[in-house]
Design an enzyme around this catalytic site. Structure first.
Site, short mmCIF file in Angstrom:
data_model
loop_
_atom_site.label_atom_id
_atom_site.label_comp_id
_atom_site.label_asym_id
_atom_site.label_seq_id
_atom_site.Cartn_x
_atom_site.Cartn_y
_atom_site.Cartn_z
N VAL A 128 1.36 -3.67 3.92
CA VAL A 128 1.24 -4.92 4.68
C VAL A 128 2.48 -5.81 4.62
O VAL A 128 2.53 -6.81 5.33
CB VAL A 128 0.00 -5.76 4.27
N SER A 163 0.81 -1.24 0.00
CA SER A 163 0.00 0.00 0.00
C SER A 163 0.83 1.28 0.00
O SER A 163 0.27 2.36 -0.19
CB SER A 163 -0.92 0.04 1.21
N LYS A 219 0.37 3.45 -2.87
CA LYS A 219 -0.87 4.20 -3.12
C LYS A 219 -0.67 5.72 -3.27
O LYS A 219 -1.17 6.31 -4.22
CB LYS A 219 -1.90 3.89 -2.04
N TYR A 272 -5.08 4.67 7.73
CA TYR A 272 -6.41 4.04 7.81
C TYR A 272 -7.15 4.45 9.08
O TYR A 272 -7.19 5.62 9.43
CB TYR A 272 -6.30 2.51 7.72
N TYR A 329 -3.39 -3.47 -10.23
CA TYR A 329 -3.19 -2.92 -8.88
C TYR A 329 -2.33 -3.88 -8.03
O TYR A 329 -1.44 -3.45 -7.29
CB TYR A 329 -4.55 -2.68 -8.22
N1 GLN Z 1 -1.95 -5.48 -1.82
C1 GLN Z 1 -2.54 -5.25 -0.54
C2 GLN Z 1 -4.06 -5.34 -0.62
O1 GLN Z 1 -4.65 -4.85 -1.54
C3 GLN Z 1 -2.12 -3.93 -0.02
C4 GLN Z 1 -2.75 -3.61 1.33
C5 GLN Z 1 -1.84 -2.84 2.23
O2 GLN Z 1 -0.63 -2.81 2.09
N2 GLN Z 1 -2.42 -2.29 3.25
O3 GLN Z 1 -4.70 -5.93 0.22
#
Ligand code: GLN
Length: 445
Positions: free
Chosen positions: A261, A64, A67, A243, A191
């Site tokens: 993550v 993420s 993003k 978040y 993605y």
């Molecule tokens: N690829 C992960 C997902 O879409 C990324 C989520 C994250 O890093 N918080 O669930």
């Protein structure tokens, strides 16, 4: 002398090392298999200097943390309005993978939750790109932020795709609302590939420093995205990057940030530093446990909270005095540092105390290194009003800190290089060192 910062980083890493709480992300099998004990932290300064301790050259997937950067690419590629029409900028206060869209419009609330990020992926690069070309635009864009060519981890990508039911469900919902206009499965695949880009903690620190440095990569010197885009992205990181822990983060740490993550975490403090940490065990929000502790330490040890700023405004007026005596003795406002609105306001207050009988007034900018646009307008208005009240106004500006020093409308300033030229304004001296009067181009020495 040994460098100080790596020693500090090593010490802070030692302090958090014993905390083995949390679990690596379980829903992506390849990530669950990662070594949970890895630990690293890096600082990237805006001149490209990188300090690190621990595993800062181990590659892991960006997840993420991609993003905000892909959001920046979409904004740079399309402008603000088309992106805002599809994805909001409101904190959702929900988990990263929550299946929630704004009622009515079906828009994802922000680009940091998966729904927003999946939509933003579809907006990177030109409208008519194939899914592969879009992934390539993203890979190339992330590489520009990192200052080196990044690659992808196909195993992690495949592992996530096998279990991507939730992201697919989100994408199908987005498609049903026409927020996504492309094939939802191809977008989720793109993605997921974006999330599988491999980075090191060092890379992430440089990527964060590029945001902190108004979009210019400190290593390559490349302006990766325009400044207004960076402002937008940092604002969204600040309010939504962590978040459902965003409020705690904003108060405790106070640095625009983003977690992933795989265990990465970045923070970008505008004008100062890019920070990255890596430790795979996650808390219930999906944020790295030791990463959060490290950032709390960094923020409090080094006063990095964005709401903690030095009392710069007061210091702008270094001194206010009269040189010599008699009716011609010049009154000097000696200014210093970088001047923004609040600093310029201090100058207005000082200028209002100048007695009408002191005809000659000098604004000494010798120690000023920057004047932003609003400060420039305020300072020139000070000069104009002083002229209208019968003062002769001088700008002592050897480094041309004041761009285009024309106060306009009845104002007049005489620009000189040294205070000496104000004190002893001999005709000779003025010609020799280059007198510039406002509004007329003159030699700058
Ligand atoms: N690829 C992960 C997902 O879409 C990324 C989520 C994250 O890093 N918080 O669930």
């Amino acid at each position: 002398m040994r460098p100080i910062i790596p020693d500090y980083l090593a010490e802070v890493l030692r302090d958090v090392e014993s905390d083995t709480s949390g679990e690596p992300a379980g829903y992506i099998p390849e990530l669950a298999a990662a070594d949970p004990d890895r630990l690293g932290a890096a600082f990237a300064m805006l001149d490209g200097e990188v300090y690190g301790a621990g595993d800062i050259d181990t590659e892991f997937t960006i997840q993420s943390i991609s993003k905000p950067f892909v959001h920046a690419l979409a904004l740079a590629d399309h402008g603000f309005a088309p992106v805002l029409a599809k994805v909001g900028v409101e904190p959702s206060g929900e988990a990263f993978n929550e299946i929630s869209l704004e009622t009515g419009t079906g828009r994802p609330r922000n680009p940091m939750i998966n729904a927003g990020a999946i939509t933003v992926h579809s907006l990177a690069g030109a409208e008519d790109l194939t899914p592969e070309q879009r992934v390539e635009r993203v890979r190339q864009g992330l590489s520009a932020f990192a200052g080196r060519r990044l690659t992808m981890d196909d195993a992690v990508c495949a592992s996530e795709m096998e279990h991507a039911h939730r992201n697919l469900a989100i994408a199908h919902m987005l498609r049903s609302h026409d927020v996504l206009t492309k094939d939802p499965e191809a977008v989720v695949e793109g993605y997921t590939r974006q999330c599988s880009v491999l980075v090191t903690t060092r890379d992430l620190a440089i990527m964060a420093a590029t945001l902190a440095n108004r979009g210019t990569n400190p290593l390559s010197g490349e302006q990766v995205v325009p400044e207004p885009v960076v402002r937008q992205v940092l604002s969204v990181m600040f309010s939504c990057g962590m978040y459902d822990a965003a409020g705690d983060w904003a108060t405790q740490v106070g640095i625009p940030a983003k977690s992933g993550v795989a265990g990465g975490l970045i923070g970008a403090l505008p004008g100062q530093i890019g920070i990255a940490t890596f430790s795979p065990r996650l808390d219930r929000h999906g944020n790295s446990v030791r990463g959060v502790s490290l950032f709390e330490r960094f923020s409090s040890d080094m006063g990095l909270h964005v709401m903690e700023t030095p009392a710069a405004a007061r210091a702008v007026v270094r001194s206010h005095h009269v040189v010599g005596s008699g009716p011609d003795a010049p009154r000097v406002l000696q200014l210093q540092g970088g001047i923004g609105f609040a600093g310029a306001e201090r100058v207005v207050q000082e200028a209002m105390t100048i007695p009408p009988s002191d005809t000659r007034v000098a604004l000494d900018l010798t120690l000023v290194h920057s004047i932003d646009d609003v400060a420039r307008r305020v300072l020139l208005e000070v000069a104009r009003r002083l002229t209208l009240s019968g003062h002769d106004v001088y700008l002592v500006d050897p480094e041309s800190a004041m761009a285009d020093p024309d106060p306009g409308d009845g104002g007049r300033v005489t620009v000189v290089n040294t205070m000496d030229q104000v004190v002893n304004p001999t005709r000779d001296d003025l010609t020799r060192t280059g007198l510039r009067a406002a509004g007329r181009p003159g030699p700058r020495s």
